[in-house]
Scaffold this active site. Structure first.
Site, PDB file in Angstrom:
ATOM      1  N   SER A 156      38.225  40.248  46.498  1.00 43.91           N
ATOM      2  CA  SER A 156      37.578  39.537  45.172  1.00 43.91           C
ATOM      3  C   SER A 156      38.304  40.388  43.897  1.00 43.91           C
ATOM      4  O   SER A 156      39.107  41.215  44.098  1.00 43.91           O
ATOM      5  CB  SER A 156      36.184  39.758  44.984  1.00 43.91           C
ATOM      6  OG  SER A 156      35.964  41.162  44.819  1.00 43.91           O
ATOM      7  N   LYS A 157      38.284  39.786  42.803  1.00 47.81           N
ATOM      8  CA  LYS A 157      38.777  40.083  41.475  1.00 47.81           C
ATOM      9  C   LYS A 157      38.173  41.468  41.306  1.00 47.81           C
ATOM     10  O   LYS A 157      39.021  42.486  41.025  1.00 47.81           O
ATOM     11  CB  LYS A 157      38.401  39.318  40.407  1.00 47.81           C
ATOM     12  CG  LYS A 157      38.931  39.974  38.971  1.00 47.81           C
ATOM     13  CD  LYS A 157      38.421  38.721  38.023  1.00 47.81           C
ATOM     14  CE  LYS A 157      39.094  39.369  36.644  1.00 47.81           C
ATOM     15  NZ  LYS A 157      38.503  40.868  36.058  1.00 47.81           N
ATOM     16  N   ARG A 158      37.058  41.959  41.764  1.00 46.02           N
ATOM     17  CA  ARG A 158      36.511  43.356  41.617  1.00 46.02           C
ATOM     18  C   ARG A 158      37.204  44.270  42.343  1.00 46.02           C
ATOM     19  O   ARG A 158      37.516  45.384  41.814  1.00 46.02           O
ATOM     20  CB  ARG A 158      34.997  43.085  42.023  1.00 46.02           C
ATOM     21  CG  ARG A 158      34.177  44.463  41.517  1.00 46.02           C
ATOM     22  CD  ARG A 158      32.734  44.361  42.063  1.00 46.02           C
ATOM     23  NE  ARG A 158      32.108  43.135  41.272  1.00 46.02           N
ATOM     24  CZ  ARG A 158      31.466  42.201  41.962  1.00 46.02           C
ATOM     25  NH1 ARG A 158      31.935  41.937  43.538  1.00 46.02           N
ATOM     26  NH2 ARG A 158      31.160  41.335  41.540  1.00 46.02           N
TER      27      ARG A 158
END
Length: 506
Positions: free
Chosen positions: A264-266
């Site tokens: 994910s972007k996280r």
């Protein structure tokens, strides 16, 4: 293999394109090109509540940067256009009506409050509410399977909100074929009656997807694993329409580098790497997300890395040109299990590709960096510098730290190296070295090395006592390429000046 291969990449314009989406596009592209087929881009924007204005152009720009442009899509070879689902919505209603007429779908008038009440009631009894064969005709739910035709017509004419649900068959076992996963067995009694058409007059993904794939003559649907649960419904929809279904292939997930789950972007924000191909600015919030292009990655290195996430060529080869990937790619060699993303491996790919770039090409990329530093110099000089330092670089952005001493004298000296290498007798030795250097006429790397080494031998001092302080004087640290290449490049005047500055400073 069929002769007319047509595949599609069908993203939703809800934000930047994740590298998982880029890989899906890549595998579609490779499959199409290998079989002389067509790579179609379709924008699936039926969910207008999540639509982002600049996302579609971002998708197109990303594919172009990756060198995997679409053959057919919005504004390009619109053989089966339009290619935005929002511009095709007039098509879907008739197909929803066709399913109702054929007994494969029905109107459902249940309000969200009524459905919430059913869910709550089931939860209190320790059950899970599923809208399907189990309860759709028992009279508790409000749909055209239990209402008379007159009642249905009256509700529609009265403006009551409704959806169209698919009537999933009861007591059937589906044997579904996936090009990657083989045969998948599904009991239809476990499926719910998915909504095909919404009260706002727009189709859901499921109906629009099937209709568009059929009308656009898609031969193979190559998509992410997250769509695997939708395969039974999509298979049944083809059956309901009496259409030939395309072949399906569901790609494995790209997994986070640390821990479990989907990348994910996280994860990128936390571990310091981008998850989008290009930098993306959210027009609403102003937030900027990093991109591989802007972070200094080469497009061909990025694509090479992505290709090997979930696909195995069957050999030890890791570096592939796009042409080689096209020739080698096979769906049969795509893995069923998730592929763990590695930032370090991604950097390794970029380093490998950097080494293959010509010095002239890298020089053109380095010059703007030098200009920002206020340095203007001859391109041939920069090209020679690049040839000496590029093997130590991962990115072009690394060039400055690897070569600043070629363009300017050091303003400070590495403290640890100075303490260790600059001894009590070093200044006198360096002063004598200046005399030796001033006497050299042929200032080529080879000749200068010969003269200085002969002088060191004649003085009977250790090479380290001269060479390390000399490097420190010229570079400011114990780093850099061959010392005498540096001396030749900066010239006699700068060499002497830097040695004298070190004598005066250290």
């Amino acid at each position: 293999m069929e002769s007319n291969i047509r595949v599609r990449f069908a993203p939703s314009p809800t934000g930047p394109l994740h590298i998982g989406g880029v890989r899906t596009a890549l595998f579609n592209y490779l499959f199409a090109k290998k079989h002389n087929g067509t790579f179609v881009l379709r924008i699936e924007d039926t969910d207008q509540t999540r639509y982002v204005a600049n996302a579609e152009q971002y998708i197109v720009d990303s594919l172009n940067w990756c060198n995997i442009p679409f053959d057919e899509g919005p504004g390009k070879n619109e053989k089966f256009g339009p290619y935005r689902q929002s511009e095709r919505k007039h098509l879907y209603k008739q197909y929803a009506n066709q399913l109702i007429e054929n007994g494969w779908a029905y109107y459902a008038f249940d309000t969200s409050e009524q459905l919430d009440a059913h869910r709550k009631d089931h939860e209190e009894k320790g059950k899970t509410f599923i809208y399907n064969w189990h309860n759709r005709e028992k009279g508790r739910l409000v749909n055209s399977l239990v209402l008379s035709n007159e009642e249905v017509t009256a509700k529609i004419n009265n403006g009551d909100k409704y959806v169209v649900r698919f009537k999933t068959p009861q007591d059937e076992t589906l044997l579904l074929e996936d090009e990657i996963r083989g045969t998948i067995k599904i009991d239809t009694n476990t499926l719910d009656d998915k909504i095909l058409f919404k009260s706002d007059g727009m189709p859901t993904y499921h109906l629009a997807n099937i209709v568009d794939d059929h009308l656009m003559e898609i031969s193979h649907v190559i998509r992410g694993e997250e769509w695997l649960p939708s395969l039974p419904l999509h298979y049944l929809l083809y059956k309901a329409f009496s259409w030939k279904a395309p072949k399906f292939a569901h790609l494995p997930l790209i997994l986070k580098p640390v821990g479990k789950g989907k990348l994910s972007k996280r994860d990128g924000d936390k571990l310091g790497f981008p998850v989008f191909p290009l930098e993306y600015t959210n027009n609403k919030t102003g937030d900027v997300s990093r991109g591989y292009k802007e972070d200094g990655y080469f497009a061909d290195a990025f694509i090479n890395m992505l290709a090997l996430l979930g696909w195995n060529p069957g050999t030890e080869q890791e570096i592939f040109s796009l042409e080689e990937l096209t020739q080698t790619f096979e769906l049969a060699r795509v893995s069923k299990s998730g592929a763990k993303f590695s930032p370090d491996k991604t950097n390794w790919f970029n380093q490998q590709y950097l080494q293959t770039k010509s010095n002239k090409e890298l020089t053109q990329l380095f010059i703007p960096i030098l200009s920002e530093k206020g340095i203007s110099t001859d391109n041939n000089y920069v090209e020679k510098v690049v040839s000496l330092i590029k093997e130590r670089a991962v990115f072009v952005a690394d060039f400055w730290n690897l070569s600043d001493f070629f363009f300017q004298a050091p303003s400070e000296y590495d403290a640890k190296a100075s303490k260790k290498q600059w001894k009590e007798g070093t200044p006198a030795l360096m002063q004598e070295l200046i005399t030796v250097i001033n006497a050299i006429e042929d200032f080529s790397s080879q000749n200068t090395e010969t003269v200085i080494k002969e002088w060191i031998t004649a003085k009977e001092v250790g090479f380290g006592k001269v060479m390390q302080p000399l490097r420190l004087s010229l570079v400011g640290a114990l780093k850099g390429p061959h010392l005498f290449d540096i001396i030749e490049m900066i010239g006699k005047e700068a060499t002497v000046s830097r040695i004298q500055k070190a004598i005066d400073t250290l």
